[in-house]
Design an enzyme around this catalytic site. Structure first.
Site, PDB file in Angstrom:
ATOM      1  N   ALA A  13       0.742  -1.308  -0.042  1.00  0.00           N
ATOM      2  CA  ALA A  13       0.038  -0.227   0.072  1.00  0.00           C
ATOM      3  C   ALA A  13       0.975   1.241  -0.094  1.00  0.00           C
ATOM      4  O   ALA A  13       0.517   2.371  -0.713  1.00  0.00           O
ATOM      5  CB  ALA A  13      -0.995  -0.006   1.256  1.00  0.00           C
ATOM      6  N   VAL A  14       1.859   1.312   0.921  1.00  0.00           N
ATOM      7  CA  VAL A  14       2.766   2.647   0.846  1.00  0.00           C
ATOM      8  C   VAL A  14       3.783   2.768  -0.395  1.00  0.00           C
ATOM      9  O   VAL A  14       3.920   3.702  -0.862  1.00  0.00           O
ATOM     10  CB  VAL A  14       3.463   2.460   2.043  1.00  0.00           C
ATOM     11  CG1 VAL A  14       4.406   3.586   2.186  1.00  0.00           C
ATOM     12  CG2 VAL A  14       2.785   2.579   3.396  1.00  0.00           C
ATOM     13  N   SER A  40       5.494 -11.141  -6.397  1.00  0.00           N
ATOM     14  CA  SER A  40       5.168  -9.971  -6.963  1.00  0.00           C
ATOM     15  C   SER A  40       5.999  -9.670  -8.285  1.00  0.00           C
ATOM     16  O   SER A  40       5.682  -8.704  -8.755  1.00  0.00           O
ATOM     17  CB  SER A  40       5.386  -8.968  -6.101  1.00  0.00           C
ATOM     18  OG  SER A  40       4.569  -8.972  -4.825  1.00  0.00           O
ATOM     19  N   CYS A 128       3.418   6.559  11.312  1.00  0.00           N
ATOM     20  CA  CYS A 128       2.437   7.362  10.817  1.00  0.00           C
ATOM     21  C   CYS A 128       1.927   8.370  11.748  1.00  0.00           C
ATOM     22  O   CYS A 128       1.573   9.579  11.685  1.00  0.00           O
ATOM     23  CB  CYS A 128       1.507   6.614  10.222  1.00  0.00           C
ATOM     24  SG  CYS A 128       0.949   5.123  10.931  1.00  0.00           S
ATOM     25  N   GLY A 159      -3.142   1.394   8.084  1.00  0.00           N
ATOM     26  CA  GLY A 159      -1.569   1.258   9.016  1.00  0.00           C
ATOM     27  C   GLY A 159      -1.231  -0.210   9.026  1.00  0.00           C
ATOM     28  O   GLY A 159      -0.053  -0.416   9.314  1.00  0.00           O
ATOM     29  N   LYS A 212       6.024   3.944  20.475  1.00  0.00           N
ATOM     30  CA  LYS A 212       6.775   4.491  19.411  1.00  0.00           C
ATOM     31  C   LYS A 212       6.453   6.056  19.268  1.00  0.00           C
ATOM     32  O   LYS A 212       7.071   6.880  19.018  1.00  0.00           O
ATOM     33  CB  LYS A 212       6.164   4.230  18.115  1.00  0.00           C
ATOM     34  CG  LYS A 212       6.621   2.818  17.550  1.00  0.00           C
ATOM     35  CD  LYS A 212       5.942   2.347  16.151  1.00  0.00           C
ATOM     36  CE  LYS A 212       6.386   0.768  15.984  1.00  0.00           C
ATOM     37  NZ  LYS A 212       5.627   0.227  14.820  1.00  0.00           N
ATOM     38  N   ARG A 234      -7.442   1.090  16.861  1.00  0.00           N
ATOM     39  CA  ARG A 234      -8.057   0.906  15.668  1.00  0.00           C
ATOM     40  C   ARG A 234      -9.688   1.133  15.380  1.00  0.00           C
ATOM     41  O   ARG A 234     -10.415   0.866  16.248  1.00  0.00           O
ATOM     42  CB  ARG A 234      -7.756  -0.471  15.227  1.00  0.00           C
ATOM     43  CG  ARG A 234      -6.488  -0.930  15.112  1.00  0.00           C
ATOM     44  CD  ARG A 234      -5.942  -0.546  13.666  1.00  0.00           C
ATOM     45  NE  ARG A 234      -4.545  -0.970  13.577  1.00  0.00           N
ATOM     46  CZ  ARG A 234      -3.594  -0.463  12.741  1.00  0.00           C
ATOM     47  NH1 ARG A 234      -3.897   0.782  11.966  1.00  0.00           N
ATOM     48  NH2 ARG A 234      -2.427  -1.015  12.662  1.00  0.00           N
ATOM     49  N   HIS A 241      -5.914   8.554   9.387  1.00  0.00           N
ATOM     50  CA  HIS A 241      -5.852   8.586  10.989  1.00  0.00           C
ATOM     51  C   HIS A 241      -6.176   9.832  11.591  1.00  0.00           C
ATOM     52  O   HIS A 241      -6.172  10.932  11.044  1.00  0.00           O
ATOM     53  CB  HIS A 241      -4.444   8.254  11.636  1.00  0.00           C
ATOM     54  CG  HIS A 241      -3.769   6.997  11.327  1.00  0.00           C
ATOM     55  ND1 HIS A 241      -4.368   5.901  10.702  1.00  0.00           N
ATOM     56  CD2 HIS A 241      -2.503   6.752  11.572  1.00  0.00           C
ATOM     57  CE1 HIS A 241      -3.601   4.697  10.718  1.00  0.00           C
ATOM     58  NE2 HIS A 241      -2.580   5.095  11.054  1.00  0.00           N
ATOM     59  N   GLN A 316      -2.777   8.312   6.273  1.00  0.00           N
ATOM     60  CA  GLN A 316      -1.861   7.462   6.827  1.00  0.00           C
ATOM     61  C   GLN A 316      -0.728   7.067   5.697  1.00  0.00           C
ATOM     62  O   GLN A 316       0.302   6.924   5.852  1.00  0.00           O
ATOM     63  CB  GLN A 316      -2.416   6.481   7.595  1.00  0.00           C
ATOM     64  CG  GLN A 316      -1.369   5.522   8.240  1.00  0.00           C
ATOM     65  CD  GLN A 316      -1.102   4.440   7.429  1.00  0.00           C
ATOM     66  OE1 GLN A 316      -1.799   4.039   6.324  1.00  0.00           O
ATOM     67  NE2 GLN A 316       0.249   3.776   7.383  1.00  0.00           N
TER      68      GLN A 316
END
Length: 334
Positions: A13-14, A40, A128, A159, A212, A234, A241, A316
């Site tokens: 995704a990122v 992939s 994030c 996330g 974090k 969540r 976010h 995010q």
């Protein structure tokens, strides 16, 4: 000038978001290598109007690479970041592998770009939730030091990656169709539900995500004494976010002063229309580069005028990950 850029984890995704942002910001390296696992390899991803094939990540993938954006998780970063730097590349890492290493800069470009001046070949992208919070709080901290922060997060499925986003979609359909729901990526049902962030809880009672945000903010702000308390949750949102932030400043400050400071802060859009009841929402923040800040008000529980309440929403996948990494790339290459 960027001659050769590598994106590790390009099919995630990122990674895909980074490919999309490259096009939108007009970054045109002479060569781009998209890297991922063997399963992939061969996948085509559009970058700059061209479909580029994904290559299998290997020890020899970084020959001639100037910069490498890593978005493939901490294990891959620990395995291949040193390989990339040995080949001459500068690594911008999205994982948590190096964030708290004292020799690795942890950078939010709107906050501490000067930290990029000294590095050992690896730059860390913060968590994030840390990024989204810091973009909103740092401009205020510069003017009037923040002594204490209390944050509650409302964190999107994105996330946890593309598979988590798909799990939210499929569970929503199952719930509405009255079909049984079986959690897979998440430990609990994510559709129509909230649950404590799905990271391990340490002996101090804080989970990894919460820790974090505490440790990373102190490092980024160069302020180890700042008091921070966090609860991470969540929520059934796809990709932006949200955070409720309560601040205690060193000196009194008004909500109006906070609005004025944030109105000119980089990476911030103030959305705080009381009459129209328009405030930050994750659905509006999705796909946007700026973090939206609103619900700016005096904290009535702090009668000395040093308390402020904020609500922040940020994408995010963009500012919380891919965009922050690409902004770092732009600074390094300028």
């Amino acid at each position: 000038m960027i001659n050769h850029l590598a994106i590790v984890g390009a099919t995630g995704a990122v990674g895909r978001e980074a490919c999309d942002i490259l096009t939108g910001r007009g970054i045109e390296p002479e060569r781009i290598s998209l890297l991922a696992s063997s399963r992939s390899a061969g996948t085509l991803i559009p970058v700059g109007g061209t479909d580029l094939p994904v290559l299998e990540l290997a020890e020899d993938s970084f020959a001639g690479v100037d910069y490498a954006i890593f978005s493939a998780g901490g294990d891959r970063s620990k395995q291949y970041a040193s390989v990339a730097t040995a080949a001459g590349a500068v690594v911008i890492d999205n994982s948590s592998a190096f964030r708290m290493d004292r020799d690795v800069p942890l950078v939010v470009p709107e906050v501490n770009p000067g930290d990029l001046a000294v590095h050992n070949g690896i730059i860390a992208n913060p968590n994030c939730s840390t990024i989204i919070m810091n973009v909103a709080v740092w401009p205020l901290h510069k003017v009037n030091r923040v002594e204490r922060m209390v944050i509650s997060t409302y964190q999107a499925a994105s996330g946890a990656g593309a598979a988590a986003m798909e799990e939210l979609r499929s569970q929503t359909g199952d719930y509405l169709a009255d079909r049984p729901i079986k959690p897979g990526v998440f430990p609990s049902q994510c559709a129509f539900n909230l649950f404590s962030h799905n990271t391990p809880i340490g002996p101090d009672g804080y989970n990894t995500e919460e820790r974090k945000m505490i440790d990373e903010t102190r490092k980024i702000f160069h302020d180890p004494a700042i008091a921070i308390g966090v609860t991470c949750v969540r929520v059934p949102v796809l990709r932006a976010h949200s955070e409720s932030i309560n601040l205690t400043f060193e000196k009194p400050i008004t909500a109006g002063e906070v609005r004025d400071i944030l109105a000119s802060a980089p990476g911030v859009e103030v959305v705080d229309d009381v009459e129209a009841r328009r405030f930050p929402m994750p659905i509006d923040a999705s796909g946007r580069d700026d973090c939206m800040v609103g619900r700016i008000r005096q904290d009535v529980s702090q009668p000395d005028g040093r308390g402020i309440e904020l609500f922040v929403c940020g994408d995010q996948l963009r500012k919380g990950a891919a965009l922050n990494a690409i902004q770092i790339l732009e600074l390094l290459a300028s």
